[in-house]
Design a protein around this motif. Structure first.
Motif, PDB file in Angstrom:
ATOM      1  N   LYS A  91      -5.592  34.209  25.654  1.00 34.73           N
ATOM      2  CA  LYS A  91      -6.441  33.097  26.109  1.00 34.73           C
ATOM      3  C   LYS A  91      -6.604  32.032  25.012  1.00 34.73           C
ATOM      4  N   THR A  92      -6.727  32.466  23.767  1.00 37.01           N
ATOM      5  CA  THR A  92      -6.969  31.510  22.671  1.00 37.01           C
ATOM      6  C   THR A  92      -5.906  30.414  22.647  1.00 37.01           C
TER       7      THR A  92
ATOM      8  N   ASP B 181     -15.534  29.689  24.869  1.00 31.98           N
ATOM      9  CA  ASP B 181     -14.808  30.961  24.827  1.00 31.98           C
ATOM     10  C   ASP B 181     -15.826  32.069  25.094  1.00 31.98           C
ATOM     11  N   GLU B 182     -15.387  33.166  25.650  1.00 34.02           N
ATOM     12  CA  GLU B 182     -16.323  34.246  26.026  1.00 34.02           C
ATOM     13  C   GLU B 182     -17.446  33.679  26.886  1.00 34.02           C
TER      14      GLU B 182
END
Ligand code: ADP
Ligand code: MG
Length: 239
Positions: A75-76, A181-182
């Motif tokens: 994902k990053t 993110d998250e």
């Protein structure tokens, strides 16, 4: 069309809302800066992962996304590639001091921020792309100094970012891409109000949100942050 549909089925990509471009099977088929393609290759990434195949082309055309894909699925890189590409294009030819931040990534912990910034640096090597890390545990003076010298991307935790914004005047008007993110963690109680405080200081950025799992309540909050949000899920549904 049918071809896109069957490709998505094969890759276990499901897409809801908006007209989303077809997944790309290689990094070279996105129009990315040559240097970025070289950095991707140097990182040892031969092929995009399924989340990258779908999220990169969608993010590159400015769509706001809510993406779920399991831990370790890449994902990053799926948000860093569009960010590096965008920043390098805009900042090309500008003097360092003219460079206002163009993108911001919020992540829940100092450790995650350090990892993400590290990857951003690798992908942005040799391009007009500088990063600033804004997390607790380091002196604020150094962080603000770096931003004032001109950066493309700020990576930080919400708490420290708010502290910095209260104390110093940072120009956030050029920030066009915001990553959560998250996101399941970032929009839950505790973080949600801080994230919204930062969001309100920006001028309607493209919002890219990522997590391994996305509860309904998070999807609802996410939808309120951008109009026409596209929901992308990788993997078998209800896993
Ligand atoms: P996630 O955020 O989805 O949990 P990460 O973005 O941290 O996953 O990526 C997990 C690992 O996969 C990292 O070590 C990263 O370097 C690697 N990776 C990412 N994209 C690719 C790719 N296209 N090919 C090979 N490895 C990749
Ligand atoms: Mg991650």
């Amino acid at each position: 069309n049918d071809q896109t549909e069957s490709l998505r089925r094969k890759l276990e990509i499901s897409v809801r809302g908006g007209s989303v471009p077809a997944p790309v099977l290689s990094f070279t088929s996105c129009s990315l800066p040559q240097k970025l393609l070289q950095n991707i290759e140097a990182a040892g990434y031969e092929m995009p992962t399924p989340v990258q195949m779908q999220a990169i082309p969608a993010a590159l055309i400015g769509q706001s996304l809510l993406v779920s894909a399991e831990t370790g699925s890449g994902k990053t890189c799926s948000f860093l590639v569009p960010i590096v590409s965008y920043c390098a294009k805009i900042h090309c030819g500008q003097l360092p001091t003219e460079k206002k931040p163009l993108a911001m990534i919020l992540s829940p912990t100092r450790e995650l921020c350090i990892q993400v910034e590290g990857q951003a640096k690798l992908l942005g090597k040799g391009l007009p792309f500088k990063t600033a890390l804004v997390v607790g545990g380091d002196a604020m003076a150094g962080q603000i100094h770096r931003i004032q010298q001109g950066v493309s991307l700020i990576v930080g935790t919400p708490g420290r970012l708010i502290d910095l914004l209260i104390k110093y005047d940072i120009e956030l008007d050029a920030i066009s891409i915001l990553v959560l993110d998250e996101v399941d963690c970032m929009l839950q109680r505790g973080f949600h109000e801080q994230v919204m405080q930062i969001f309100r200081a920006l001028s309607q950025p493209q919002v890219l949100m990522y997590s391994a799992t996305i509860p309904k309540v998070v999807e609802k909050l996410a939808s309120s942050m951008a109009k026409d949000i596209t929901v992308v899920s990788i993997g078998k549904p209800n896993k």
